[in-house]
Design a protein around this motif. Structure first.
Motif, PDB file in Angstrom:
ATOM      1  N   PRO A 125       0.842  -1.201   0.000  1.00 21.23           N
ATOM      2  CA  PRO A 125       0.000   0.000   0.000  1.00 21.23           C
ATOM      3  C   PRO A 125       0.875   1.249   0.000  1.00 21.23           C
ATOM      4  O   PRO A 125       2.070   1.198   0.279  1.00 21.23           O
ATOM      5  CB  PRO A 125      -0.801  -0.136   1.301  1.00 21.23           C
ATOM      6  N   LYS A 126       0.264   2.356  -0.297  1.00 16.34           N
ATOM      7  CA  LYS A 126       0.991   3.616  -0.472  1.00 16.34           C
ATOM      8  C   LYS A 126       1.817   3.980   0.752  1.00 16.34           C
ATOM      9  O   LYS A 126       2.966   4.424   0.630  1.00 16.34           O
ATOM     10  CB  LYS A 126       0.013   4.750  -0.807  1.00 16.34           C
ATOM     11  N   ASP A 127       1.245   3.814   1.941  1.00 20.21           N
ATOM     12  CA  ASP A 127       1.972   4.212   3.148  1.00 20.21           C
ATOM     13  C   ASP A 127       3.213   3.369   3.386  1.00 20.21           C
ATOM     14  O   ASP A 127       4.251   3.877   3.835  1.00 20.21           O
ATOM     15  CB  ASP A 127       1.047   4.166   4.372  1.00 20.21           C
ATOM     16  N   ILE A 128       3.135   2.078   3.048  1.00 22.71           N
ATOM     17  CA  ILE A 128       4.299   1.205   3.190  1.00 22.71           C
ATOM     18  C   ILE A 128       5.383   1.600   2.196  1.00 22.71           C
ATOM     19  O   ILE A 128       6.577   1.672   2.534  1.00 22.71           O
ATOM     20  CB  ILE A 128       3.906  -0.272   2.988  1.00 22.71           C
ATOM     21  N   MET A 129       4.982   1.876   0.964  1.00 21.98           N
ATOM     22  CA  MET A 129       5.946   2.277  -0.056  1.00 21.98           C
ATOM     23  C   MET A 129       6.621   3.599   0.308  1.00 21.98           C
ATOM     24  O   MET A 129       7.848   3.758   0.148  1.00 21.98           O
ATOM     25  CB  MET A 129       5.262   2.382  -1.418  1.00 21.98           C
ATOM     26  N   GLU A 130       5.839   4.548   0.797  1.00 21.39           N
ATOM     27  CA  GLU A 130       6.410   5.844   1.158  1.00 21.39           C
ATOM     28  C   GLU A 130       7.357   5.735   2.348  1.00 21.39           C
ATOM     29  O   GLU A 130       8.371   6.432   2.409  1.00 21.39           O
ATOM     30  CB  GLU A 130       5.287   6.835   1.473  1.00 21.39           C
ATOM     31  N   ARG A 131       7.029   4.839   3.257  1.00 22.10           N
ATOM     32  CA  ARG A 131       7.857   4.697   4.466  1.00 22.10           C
ATOM     33  C   ARG A 131       9.142   3.917   4.208  1.00 22.10           C
ATOM     34  O   ARG A 131      10.223   4.310   4.663  1.00 22.10           O
ATOM     35  CB  ARG A 131       7.045   4.011   5.563  1.00 22.10           C
ATOM     36  N   PHE A 132       9.036   2.821   3.465  1.00 16.98           N
ATOM     37  CA  PHE A 132      10.176   1.919   3.331  1.00 16.98           C
ATOM     38  C   PHE A 132      10.850   1.947   1.953  1.00 16.98           C
ATOM     39  O   PHE A 132      11.933   1.367   1.805  1.00 16.98           O
ATOM     40  CB  PHE A 132       9.745   0.483   3.655  1.00 16.98           C
ATOM     41  N   LYS A 133      10.202   2.566   0.973  1.00 13.51           N
ATOM     42  CA  LYS A 133      10.767   2.674  -0.375  1.00 13.51           C
ATOM     43  C   LYS A 133      10.963   1.283  -1.001  1.00 13.51           C
ATOM     44  O   LYS A 133      10.587   0.259  -0.440  1.00 13.51           O
ATOM     45  CB  LYS A 133      12.092   3.444  -0.375  1.00 13.51           C
ATOM     46  N   ASP A 134      11.574   1.265  -2.187  1.00 12.39           N
ATOM     47  CA  ASP A 134      11.757   0.013  -2.920  1.00 12.39           C
ATOM     48  C   ASP A 134      12.631  -0.978  -2.151  1.00 12.39           C
ATOM     49  O   ASP A 134      12.387  -2.186  -2.166  1.00 12.39           O
ATOM     50  CB  ASP A 134      12.381   0.277  -4.288  1.00 12.39           C
ATOM     51  N   GLY A 135      13.675  -0.449  -1.489  1.00 17.87           N
ATOM     52  CA  GLY A 135      14.584  -1.334  -0.766  1.00 17.87           C
ATOM     53  C   GLY A 135      13.902  -2.078   0.360  1.00 17.87           C
ATOM     54  O   GLY A 135      14.134  -3.280   0.567  1.00 17.87           O
ATOM     55  N   GLY A 136      13.060  -1.393   1.103  1.00 20.58           N
ATOM     56  CA  GLY A 136      12.342  -2.036   2.191  1.00 20.58           C
ATOM     57  C   GLY A 136      11.339  -3.054   1.704  1.00 20.58           C
ATOM     58  O   GLY A 136      11.202  -4.143   2.288  1.00 20.58           O
TER      59      GLY A 136
END
Length: 201
Positions: A125-136
């Motif tokens: 989801p958007k919040d996970i992507m914004e928080r952890f980016k591609d690397g996360g």
């Protein structure tokens, strides 16, 4: 020295929690059921090889895009990849697949339509992507893949290699870990499999 350094590297608890939630939601997989509980102190993590059972799913890392364009010998077609996945599912008695891939949506849909089982591809989801980016997000994928009963990856891929290392640390049998896709038969006649690099304590 390498394995000592690698064993000391642990993923963020936040990423592990997300990965564990995916395992539980889609595959009913937990560390207690799968015999994959890890010691808090990395120096105490010395499982018997093959002691880890893993969740009842097949984990797949299928490189596409630049790899499929530049490594045509090693990169299977979607049809061929699905065929290899189905063969493993039948042999291992599994019905679910966790898919790690950089494939475009149409290729993912095509693969899903040809696989004889449920295919889960994690879309953060958007919040996970914004928080952890591609690397996360990549680490979340690696964590879920590292806990599957069986893993097949892409040869010469660092992403696949990291999953193989993690599975060694957890305690999986190398036979369920060091496997990679074969290219299409007319191009990849040898289908060399990755070397088994046993963990050293």
């Amino acid at each position: 020295m390498y394995w000592q350094a690698r064993r000391s590297m642990r993923f963020s608890d936040s990423l592990i929690d997300i990965g564990d939630a995916i395992r539980k939601k889609y595959f009913h997989s937990t560390d207690e059921k799968d015999n994959t509980i890890m010691e808090r102190n990395w120096q105490d993590q010395k499982p018997v090889i093959g002691s880890a059972k893993g969740g009842d799913y097949l984990a797949v890392h299928l490189r596409r895009q630049d790899f499929a364009r530049n490594k045509r010998k090693e990169a299977p077609s979607i049809k061929n990849a699905a065929s290899q996945i189905n063969e493993i599912l039948q042999r291992e008695g599994l019905k679910s697949v966790f898919l790690c891939t950089d494939a475009i949506k149409s290729e993912i849909d095509d693969l899903k339509s040809q696989v004889d089982g449920k295919v889960v591809h994690y879309r953060p989801p958007k919040d996970i992507m914004e928080r952890f980016k591609d690397g996360g997000v990549a680490i979340i994928d690696q964590w879920v893949a590292a806990h599957a009963k069986y893993f097949i990856g892409t040869c010469v891929s660092t992403f696949s290699f990291r999953i193989q290392e993690e599975r060694q640390i957890i305690g999986f049998d190398p036979k369920t870990t060091y496997n990679c896709f074969c290219g299409d038969p007319d191009l990849d006649t040898d289908c060399d499999q990755p070397s088994k690099w046993n963990i050293v304590y």
